[in-house]
Design an enzyme around this catalytic site. Sequence first.
Site, PDB file in Angstrom:
ATOM      1  CE  LYS A   1      -8.996 -26.880 -33.958  1.00  0.00           C
ATOM      2  NZ  LYS A   1      -9.747 -27.750 -34.878  1.00  0.00           N
TER       3      LYS A   1
ATOM      4  CG  ASP B   1     -11.103 -34.219 -39.257  1.00  0.00           C
ATOM      5  OD1 ASP B   1     -11.101 -33.071 -38.742  1.00  0.00           O
ATOM      6  OD2 ASP B   1     -10.565 -34.462 -40.342  1.00  0.00           O
TER       7      ASP B   1
ATOM      8  CG  ASN C   1      -6.124 -29.522 -35.916  1.00  0.00           C
ATOM      9  OD1 ASN C   1      -6.645 -30.558 -36.324  1.00  0.00           O
ATOM     10  ND2 ASN C   1      -6.530 -28.315 -36.291  1.00  0.00           N
TER      11      ASN C   1
ATOM     12  CG  ASP D   1     -12.181 -29.710 -37.121  1.00  0.00           C
ATOM     13  OD1 ASP D   1     -11.459 -28.692 -37.161  1.00  0.00           O
ATOM     14  OD2 ASP D   1     -12.133 -30.623 -37.960  1.00  0.00           O
TER      15      ASP D   1
END
Length: 284
Positions: free
Chosen positions: A212, A235, A238, A7
């Site tokens: 994702k 983190d 999403n 991410d």
Amino acid sequence: MELIAIDLDGTLLNSSHTISQENIDAIKHAQQKGVEVVVATGRAEFDVRQVFAHTGLATWVIGANGATIHRPNGTLFNSVPIEEKDAETILKWLEQEKFYYEVFSDSSILTPQNGRHLLQIEMDRIKSSNPDADLEELEQALEKQFSQTGFYHIDSYKDITESGSPIYNILAFSFEQEKLDKGWRTFESNPDLTLVSSANHNFEFEHKDASKGLALQKLADHLGIPISETAAIGDSPNDLSMLHTAGHSAAMENAKDIVKEASDFTTSHNDQHGVAEAIYHWLS
């Protein structure tokens, strides 16, 4: 380990919105070992390339929370845009409710001409209702939101829907929790949409077949990499779909509790090169 998905905000980027040299070196080390590195973000791909400028990094990019996948050379590999009817319904509602919003298309982030004014009104309301409120966190959230590149201002959502351009992601942003909750309740049961949150003050829309996790699976299949030989670092909520999909997973020390609970282990804070720590852990 054959593939590592990372991410961006709150993970690879530190609180200054930059990539530390330690994280850059770790990614390059993994690539030299033959590991495919993928940045998986809610941001648009063209914005990621700007973040990568002067780092020497070139990776696959899962953008718009999984709605796009771009090759390391920047060409589009796969995309799943929101259906036109759904995009129009969402954007019309957001304008009626006076939301600041961002729409990710192929080459720009489309946002209302009066967007900053709408957020300033919300900030003024907070100051009026609570004169002692600490606005530093809100100002930092704004700084992060506007640190992206590729903004193009429009007068009405109709400028977007009538253009016929693909819409990959719609982000709604507000400092008022009541507005955010109302938006979530309004759309959470729509079977044609994926609804996620990437930060405290937003919620985001993608096509139901875009996330994702789905993009990670699609890319691993394309590269001939068993999903058991993939890893993911994140983190925020999403990131959960890719953390659940990957064979191995790590949460940042600064991650939400729900993300830590979904991960195999917790690495260091994003201001302490936690991505590098996780990469070396997996490669050792």
